[in-house]
Every structure is written in structure tokens, then in C-alpha cells.
Motif scaffolding. Structure first.
Motif, PDB file in Angstrom:
ATOM      1  N   LYS A 204      41.970  48.278  51.149  1.00 54.09           N
ATOM      2  CA  LYS A 204      42.541  47.540  50.023  1.00 54.09           C
ATOM      3  C   LYS A 204      41.476  46.679  49.338  1.00 54.09           C
ATOM      4  O   LYS A 204      41.413  46.632  48.097  1.00 54.09           O
ATOM      5  N   GLN A 205      40.645  46.010  50.126  1.00 55.91           N
ATOM      6  CA  GLN A 205      39.604  45.163  49.540  1.00 55.91           C
ATOM      7  C   GLN A 205      38.609  45.987  48.731  1.00 55.91           C
ATOM      8  O   GLN A 205      38.139  45.559  47.670  1.00 55.91           O
ATOM      9  N   GLN A 206      38.295  47.166  49.202  1.00 53.46           N
ATOM     10  CA  GLN A 206      37.405  48.047  48.446  1.00 53.46           C
ATOM     11  C   GLN A 206      38.036  48.483  47.131  1.00 53.46           C
ATOM     12  O   GLN A 206      37.367  48.579  46.098  1.00 53.46           O
ATOM     13  N   ALA A 207      39.341  48.756  47.159  1.00 52.30           N
ATOM     14  CA  ALA A 207      40.039  49.166  45.934  1.00 52.30           C
ATOM     15  C   ALA A 207      40.062  48.016  44.928  1.00 52.30           C
ATOM     16  O   ALA A 207      39.853  48.228  43.724  1.00 52.30           O
ATOM     17  N   ILE A 208      40.317  46.804  45.405  1.00 53.18           N
ATOM     18  CA  ILE A 208      40.284  45.653  44.504  1.00 53.18           C
ATOM     19  C   ILE A 208      38.896  45.504  43.893  1.00 53.18           C
ATOM     20  O   ILE A 208      38.747  45.267  42.678  1.00 53.18           O
ATOM     21  N   ALA A 209      37.867  45.663  44.708  1.00 53.25           N
ATOM     22  CA  ALA A 209      36.489  45.515  44.229  1.00 53.25           C
ATOM     23  C   ALA A 209      36.126  46.559  43.183  1.00 53.25           C
ATOM     24  O   ALA A 209      35.187  46.342  42.393  1.00 53.25           O
ATOM     25  N   ALA A 210      36.822  47.685  43.165  1.00 52.91           N
ATOM     26  CA  ALA A 210      36.541  48.717  42.168  1.00 52.91           C
ATOM     27  C   ALA A 210      36.854  48.242  40.751  1.00 52.91           C
ATOM     28  O   ALA A 210      36.317  48.788  39.777  1.00 52.91           O
ATOM     29  N   HIS A 211      37.687  47.230  40.633  1.00 53.03           N
ATOM     30  CA  HIS A 211      38.024  46.689  39.310  1.00 53.03           C
ATOM     31  C   HIS A 211      36.971  45.643  38.929  1.00 53.03           C
ATOM     32  O   HIS A 211      37.246  44.451  38.803  1.00 53.03           O
ATOM     33  N   ARG A 212      35.761  46.127  38.721  1.00 54.70           N
ATOM     34  CA  ARG A 212      34.606  45.253  38.557  1.00 54.70           C
ATOM     35  C   ARG A 212      34.714  44.338  37.339  1.00 54.70           C
ATOM     36  O   ARG A 212      34.232  43.213  37.354  1.00 54.70           O
ATOM     37  N   SER A 213      35.324  44.824  36.266  1.00 57.44           N
ATOM     38  CA  SER A 213      35.399  44.018  35.051  1.00 57.44           C
ATOM     39  C   SER A 213      36.263  42.779  35.232  1.00 57.44           C
ATOM     40  O   SER A 213      36.151  41.814  34.460  1.00 57.44           O
ATOM     41  N   GLN A 214      37.114  42.781  36.263  1.00 56.15           N
ATOM     42  CA  GLN A 214      37.976  41.637  36.516  1.00 56.15           C
ATOM     43  C   GLN A 214      37.405  40.692  37.576  1.00 56.15           C
ATOM     44  O   GLN A 214      37.990  39.640  37.854  1.00 56.15           O
ATOM     45  N   LEU A 215      36.271  41.089  38.139  1.00 58.24           N
ATOM     46  CA  LEU A 215      35.675  40.320  39.235  1.00 58.24           C
ATOM     47  C   LEU A 215      34.259  39.843  38.938  1.00 58.24           C
ATOM     48  O   LEU A 215      33.797  38.877  39.555  1.00 58.24           O
ATOM     49  N   THR A 216      33.568  40.525  38.051  1.00 56.52           N
ATOM     50  CA  THR A 216      32.158  40.243  37.800  1.00 56.52           C
ATOM     51  C   THR A 216      31.910  40.161  36.293  1.00 56.52           C
ATOM     52  O   THR A 216      32.822  40.318  35.484  1.00 56.52           O
ATOM     53  N   ALA A 217      30.647  39.965  35.942  1.00 57.06           N
ATOM     54  CA  ALA A 217      30.262  39.849  34.529  1.00 57.06           C
ATOM     55  C   ALA A 217      29.853  41.189  33.949  1.00 57.06           C
ATOM     56  O   ALA A 217      28.900  41.280  33.176  1.00 57.06           O
ATOM     57  N   VAL A 218      30.565  42.246  34.300  1.00 61.83           N
ATOM     58  CA  VAL A 218      30.304  43.544  33.674  1.00 61.83           C
ATOM     59  C   VAL A 218      30.425  43.421  32.159  1.00 61.83           C
ATOM     60  O   VAL A 218      29.601  43.944  31.403  1.00 61.83           O
ATOM     61  N   ILE A 219      31.477  42.744  31.703  1.00 65.78           N
ATOM     62  CA  ILE A 219      31.619  42.410  30.284  1.00 65.78           C
ATOM     63  C   ILE A 219      31.138  40.976  30.137  1.00 65.78           C
ATOM     64  O   ILE A 219      31.835  40.023  30.487  1.00 65.78           O
ATOM     65  N   ASP A 220      29.895  40.830  29.646  1.00 67.48           N
ATOM     66  CA  ASP A 220      29.234  39.524  29.722  1.00 67.48           C
ATOM     67  C   ASP A 220      29.104  38.815  28.379  1.00 67.48           C
ATOM     68  O   ASP A 220      28.400  37.805  28.278  1.00 67.48           O
ATOM     69  N   ASP A 221      29.760  39.322  27.339  1.00 64.79           N
ATOM     70  CA  ASP A 221      29.614  38.703  26.025  1.00 64.79           C
ATOM     71  C   ASP A 221      30.912  38.069  25.518  1.00 64.79           C
ATOM     72  O   ASP A 221      31.094  37.884  24.325  1.00 64.79           O
ATOM     73  N   ASP A 222      31.816  37.745  26.442  1.00 63.30           N
ATOM     74  CA  ASP A 222      33.034  37.036  26.076  1.00 63.30           C
ATOM     75  C   ASP A 222      33.237  35.890  27.064  1.00 63.30           C
ATOM     76  O   ASP A 222      33.807  36.081  28.142  1.00 63.30           O
ATOM     77  N   PRO A 223      32.762  34.694  26.712  1.00 61.47           N
ATOM     78  CA  PRO A 223      32.862  33.573  27.658  1.00 61.47           C
ATOM     79  C   PRO A 223      34.300  33.178  27.974  1.00 61.47           C
ATOM     80  O   PRO A 223      34.540  32.474  28.964  1.00 61.47           O
ATOM     81  N   THR A 224      35.239  33.623  27.167  1.00 59.92           N
ATOM     82  CA  THR A 224      36.645  33.321  27.439  1.00 59.92           C
ATOM     83  C   THR A 224      37.324  34.430  28.230  1.00 59.92           C
ATOM     84  O   THR A 224      38.522  34.376  28.489  1.00 59.92           O
ATOM     85  N   GLY A 225      36.557  35.456  28.612  1.00 59.63           N
ATOM     86  CA  GLY A 225      37.130  36.604  29.305  1.00 59.63           C
ATOM     87  C   GLY A 225      37.721  36.241  30.656  1.00 59.63           C
ATOM     88  O   GLY A 225      37.337  35.252  31.290  1.00 59.63           O
ATOM     89  N   PHE A 226      38.638  37.080  31.106  1.00 60.33           N
ATOM     90  CA  PHE A 226      39.367  36.829  32.339  1.00 60.33           C
ATOM     91  C   PHE A 226      38.589  37.309  33.560  1.00 60.33           C
ATOM     92  O   PHE A 226      37.964  38.377  33.533  1.00 60.33           O
ATOM     93  N   GLN A 227      38.648  36.518  34.616  1.00 59.15           N
ATOM     94  CA  GLN A 227      38.198  36.954  35.930  1.00 59.15           C
ATOM     95  C   GLN A 227      39.161  36.415  36.981  1.00 59.15           C
ATOM     96  O   GLN A 227      39.632  35.280  36.872  1.00 59.15           O
ATOM     97  N   LEU A 228      39.440  37.234  37.974  1.00 60.94           N
ATOM     98  CA  LEU A 228      40.274  36.796  39.093  1.00 60.94           C
ATOM     99  C   LEU A 228      39.539  35.710  39.874  1.00 60.94           C
ATOM    100  O   LEU A 228      38.373  35.876  40.236  1.00 60.94           O
ATOM    101  N   SER A 229      40.226  34.621  40.142  1.00 57.95           N
ATOM    102  CA  SER A 229      39.606  33.519  40.866  1.00 57.95           C
ATOM    103  C   SER A 229      39.571  33.806  42.364  1.00 57.95           C
ATOM    104  O   SER A 229      40.343  34.622  42.885  1.00 57.95           O
ATOM    105  N   ALA A 230      38.692  33.088  43.043  1.00 55.26           N
ATOM    106  CA  ALA A 230      38.615  33.224  44.499  1.00 55.26           C
ATOM    107  C   ALA A 230      39.939  32.819  45.143  1.00 55.26           C
ATOM    108  O   ALA A 230      40.392  33.436  46.116  1.00 55.26           O
ATOM    109  N   ALA A 231      40.583  31.789  44.593  1.00 54.14           N
ATOM    110  CA  ALA A 231      41.859  31.342  45.150  1.00 54.14           C
ATOM    111  C   ALA A 231      42.926  32.422  44.988  1.00 54.14           C
ATOM    112  O   ALA A 231      43.734  32.654  45.898  1.00 54.14           O
ATOM    113  N   MET A 232      42.929  33.075  43.839  1.00 52.66           N
ATOM    114  CA  MET A 232      43.907  34.143  43.617  1.00 52.66           C
ATOM    115  C   MET A 232      43.629  35.318  44.549  1.00 52.66           C
ATOM    116  O   MET A 232      44.537  35.873  45.175  1.00 52.66           O
TER     117      MET A 232
END
Length: 252
Positions: A204-232
Motif C-alpha cells: 500500500k505504501q508503495q502504491a501511495i508513493a506512485a502518486h508522485r505529483s501529490q507527494l513531491t515537487a514533480v510539478i514545481d511551478d505552482d507554489p499553491t499546488g497541493f501536496q499530501l501532508s505528513a500528518a495526513m
């Protein structure tokens, strides 16, 4: 006067991993790419390990996580997130070839009576008719995201028109953190249970990590972009997943 104890998903009874197989052929309906891994990735992996067929419905186009990106305009964002979904499903053992993409607007999935709702229901019902699942997985009906609530309404309407409606099991995403008291399950409304996913937690953790755009700066030109927080993310690193069913239903 004593206050009522706070609602705790962790108070639900814990069912063993082998229970997953009893759900049979399953369709998981995800409002956005990553909901399938966050909310029920462990169950999907256990279903596949038990040889049960699993197919996926992606409701929205997933483009609103980084709405101000120029390097990734909407078609590129949609393609990126669809590719991440395919990668996650591969990790979970789910064939992505049969995924139904409804391509509804991210942040604007129609609700009952809104424009586009009836057409989306018809497409979803046609898909469910072809797949003939025993179980449909859908976000909790009052999960505090408008697309998740709309998805619940779509699934309810589609299943209501089937000759033999499947078992509907609801999974939790945003209700872990953002639910107001009225958005949580009310007394007598549903029966909740937890599924032990210890054997597939790493998957499951590997599958979550596959959603890189929601976890990392793959899309790095939108400072307001969404990322899943560590708490979430911590909620989805637990060795169990939470499921809810209408009060007249119960684990079999």
C-alpha cells in the motif's frame, strides 16, 4: 454533565486479512487518482492476492491539484495523474486496462440534479452492468471533499438502477482529519469495521508513493499546488483500513 466520548474510527472491530476475499469481484470508484491507494489500497492488494477480480473507475480528471502550473497545463496534469494511477494499480496487482475514466471536472463533479449528473450515472451503470461486481467501494458519503460526496451520489444512483445491486462499502479519506461532527457516522446510521492489512502494508505504501505529483515537487511551478501532508499520510500508514456500510448491512 459528561461529554460524549470523541468519535474514533479505531474503535471499530478489526477483521482479519482473509476477510477481504469474501467481498468477491470488486469495483473501486475513486474521485481522484490516489484515493484508491489511500482509502483502500490494502484491501485491493488483498483482493488480488486472493484471486478476486478488481477494476477501477476514476471519476474526475485530476487536474486541480496544481491549477496554476504553466509547465504542466491541464492536459499534461491529467496525463501525469493518469499515469500515476496506472503505476499504483500495477503495484497493487490491479489491471488498469479496464479502468473507466469518467473525466469529470476535478473540483466540480456533478451532484444529483446538476448538469452532467445523469450522463455520468448512465456511463457508470453501464460499466457496473458489464463488470457485475459483488462489491463496490466508494468514498464515505459525507467525506469532507465535494468530489467525494458527489461520487457517493453517482454510485448510489447507478447502483439503484441495477437489477441486482452490489454490496456498497464506503472508505474513508478526508474524514480522518477534516470531518465536522455532523459529517461523521451518526448513531445507527452505519456499521463500521476495520480490515487488518498488515501483510500488504508495504505494498500500500508503495502504491501511495506512485502518486508522485501529490507527494513531491514533480510539478514545481505552482507554489499553491497541493501536496499530501505528513500528518495526513500518517493515517494511511496504519496497519488497518476503515470501512462503513449501511446499517442494514454487515460483514458477512
Amino acid at each position: 454533565m459528561l461529554k460524549a466520548a470523541p468519535f474514533q474510527f479505531a474503535d471499530f472491530p478489526l477483521l482479519p486479512p482473509g476477510f477481504a476475499a469474501s467481498l468477491g469481484a470488486t469495483v473501486v470508484v475513486a474521485p481522484h487518482p490516489d484515493d484508491e491507494s489511500l482509502g483502500c489500497g490494502g484491501l485491493l492488494a488483498l483482493l488480488r492476492q486472493a484471486g478476486q477480480p478488481v477494476s477501477t473507475v476514476l471519476v474526475s480528471d485530476g487536474t486541480m491539484s496544481h491549477p496554476n502550473s504553466r509547465r504542466f497545463p491541464p492536459p499534461a496534469r491529467q496525463a501525469l495523474r493518469a499515469a500515476e494511477l496506472r503505476d499504483a494499480l500495477l503495484i497493487l496487482g490491479v489491471d488498469s486496462q479496464s479502468t473507466l475514466h469518467l473525466n469529470l471536472p476535478d473540483g466540480g463533479v456533478p451532484t444529483t440534479g446538476a448538469a452532467g449528473f445523469a450522463a455520468a450515472v448512465a456511463r457508470l451503470r453501464e460499466h457496473l452492468t458489464a463488470q457485475r461486481p459483488q462489491t463496490v467501494l466508494v468514498p464515505w458519503r459525507r467525506d469532507p471533499h465535494p468530489d467525494h460526496r458527489a461520487t457517493s451520489q453517482l454510485v448510489g444512483a447507478a447502483c439503484a438502477g441495477l437489477p441486482t445491486p452490489p454490496r456498497v462499502v464506503e472508505y474513508v479519506v478526508w474524514a480522518w482529519e477534516r470531518a465536522a461532527a455532523a459529517e461523521l457516522p451518526q448513531p445507527g446510521e452505519v456499521r463500521g469495521w476495520r480490515l487488518d492489512i498488515t501483510p500488504v502494508l508495504d505494498v500500500k505504501q508503495q502504491a501511495i508513493a506512485a502518486h508522485r505529483s501529490q507527494l513531491t515537487a514533480v510539478i514545481d511551478d505552482d507554489p499553491t499546488g497541493f501536496q499530501l501532508s505528513a500528518a495526513m499520510l500518517a493515517h494511511f500508514a496504519q496497519p488497518f483500513e476503515v470501512y462503513l456500510e449501511a446499517a442494514e448491512s454487515s460483514p458477512r
